[in-house]
Scaffold this active site. Structure first.
Site, PDB file in Angstrom:
ATOM      1  N   ARG A 195       6.343  10.800   5.420  1.00  0.00           N
ATOM      2  CA  ARG A 195       7.021   9.543   5.109  1.00  0.00           C
ATOM      3  C   ARG A 195       7.493   9.478   3.657  1.00  0.00           C
ATOM      4  NH1 ARG A 195       3.825  11.499   8.078  1.00  0.00           N
ATOM      5  NH2 ARG A 195       2.056  10.702   6.909  1.00  0.00           N
ATOM      6  N   CYS A 214      -1.221   4.349   8.432  1.00  0.00           N
ATOM      7  CA  CYS A 214      -0.451   4.950   7.345  1.00  0.00           C
ATOM      8  C   CYS A 214       0.285   3.822   6.643  1.00  0.00           C
ATOM      9  CB  CYS A 214       0.542   5.987   7.862  1.00  0.00           C
ATOM     10  SG  CYS A 214       1.637   6.646   6.571  1.00  0.00           S
ATOM     11  N   THR A 238       2.389   4.023   3.995  1.00  0.00           N
ATOM     12  CA  THR A 238       3.771   4.357   3.688  1.00  0.00           C
ATOM     13  C   THR A 238       4.671   4.205   4.916  1.00  0.00           C
ATOM     14  OG1 THR A 238       2.905   5.972   2.105  1.00  0.00           O
ATOM     15  CG2 THR A 238       5.249   6.064   2.574  1.00  0.00           C
ATOM     16  N   THR A 253       0.448   6.285  -2.342  1.00  0.00           N
ATOM     17  CA  THR A 253       1.383   7.402  -2.488  1.00  0.00           C
ATOM     18  C   THR A 253       2.575   6.978  -3.337  1.00  0.00           C
ATOM     19  OG1 THR A 253       2.675   6.796  -0.527  1.00  0.00           O
ATOM     20  CG2 THR A 253       0.773   8.269  -0.193  1.00  0.00           C
ATOM     21  N   LYS A 292      -5.454  16.018   3.032  1.00  0.00           N
ATOM     22  CA  LYS A 292      -4.549  16.574   4.035  1.00  0.00           C
ATOM     23  C   LYS A 292      -4.696  18.090   4.170  1.00  0.00           C
ATOM     24  CE  LYS A 292      -0.991  12.940   3.899  1.00  0.00           C
ATOM     25  NZ  LYS A 292      -1.124  12.465   5.285  1.00  0.00           N
ATOM     26  N   CYS A 321      -3.543   3.924   0.607  1.00  0.00           N
ATOM     27  CA  CYS A 321      -3.153   5.085   1.407  1.00  0.00           C
ATOM     28  C   CYS A 321      -4.343   5.356   2.304  1.00  0.00           C
ATOM     29  CB  CYS A 321      -2.849   6.293   0.531  1.00  0.00           C
ATOM     30  SG  CYS A 321      -2.662   7.824   1.490  1.00  0.00           S
TER      31      CYS A 321
END
Length: 241
Positions: free
Chosen positions: A49, A83, A85, A126, A166, A197
């Site tokens: 994203r 999420c 974002t 983010t 991640k 986030c």
């Protein structure tokens, strides 16, 4: 009849599992059969994203829409997206369905206004979330002031999210920097912090970061439970039973 939840996940997989876990732990259920039926599409094909927003990366909406259709076909009564974002694309997704999609941002902003009135929120997120002003807008609508991290702070957060959670890389070497970031923002006037986030609640738990934090994943889990008509278990929230 009690309702069901659809998790539009894969952004990322561990954040998706974290939301599922929190829904289970926060539901006041005495047996398996007293829990909420949850459908999960852990669609790891959804493009990043932040890259889509900031650097012309692939549009994530087609794959998000595919997951949305899957969850509708399962019979989900509401949709949640672990999420922050991804909420940049929420208005477009809402035009594609009549199934309610709960907004993690709006839910969190309401919690901040209610539980910490007059306090200033430090937003940890983010680059995509910060650049779009998603939380600035949601918090401002509730009369909540906020403070954003500077560029070195944003770089550190992106490293913890992308190079840490991640990638599955150990987070311990990042702890001192994150503690310093929280301290610096506190000195600049932040009274508490949003883990804005869905990888950051995992970072905070793994590193046992000190501070006053609001976890949007937890608040989204609570809102989904309420939407479905189930009781909340307030004590021991987020902890293994």
């Amino acid at each position: 009849m009690r309702k069901t939840i659809g998790i539009l996940g894969g952004m990322g997989p561990l954040a998706t599992a974290d939301l599922f876990r929190k829904i289970v732990l926060l539901t006041d259920a005495g047996s398996d059969n007293e829990h909420i039926r949850i459908y999960v599409d852990n669609n790891i094909r959804i493009p990043d994203r932040t890259a889509a927003i900031l650097s012309g990366g692939r549009d994530p909406v087609p794959e998000m829409a595919a997951a949305l259709r899957n969850l509708e076909a399962c019979g989900a009564d509401c949709i949640v997206m672990p999420c922050n974002t991804a909420h940049y694309f929420l208005p477009e997704l809402r035009t594609m369905t009549q199934t309610p999609i709960l907004s993690m941002l709006d839910i969190t902003a309401e919690v901040c206004a209610k539980t910490r009135p007059g306090k200033r929120a430090g937003v940890l997120a983010t680059r995509g979330t910060l650049a779009t002003g998603l939380y600035n807008q949601a918090l401002s609508a509730q009369g909540v002031d906020c403070l954003l991290p500077d560029k070195p702070g944003r770089d550190l957060l992106m490293a913890a999210i992308y190079d840490g959670v991640k990638k599955g890389v150990p987070l311990t070497p990042m702890r001192d920097g994150l503690v310093s970031l929280v301290e610096d923002m506190t000195n600049q006037g932040a009274d508490y912090f949003l883990l804005a986030c869905t990888e950051l609640p995992i970072v905070r738990e793994v590193l046992d970061l000190p501070g006053d934090f609001v976890d949007p994943t937890t608040e989204l889990a609570k809102a989904a439970i309420r939407f479905c008509g189930y009781p909340l278990r307030e004590s021991g929230a987020g902890k293994e039973q």
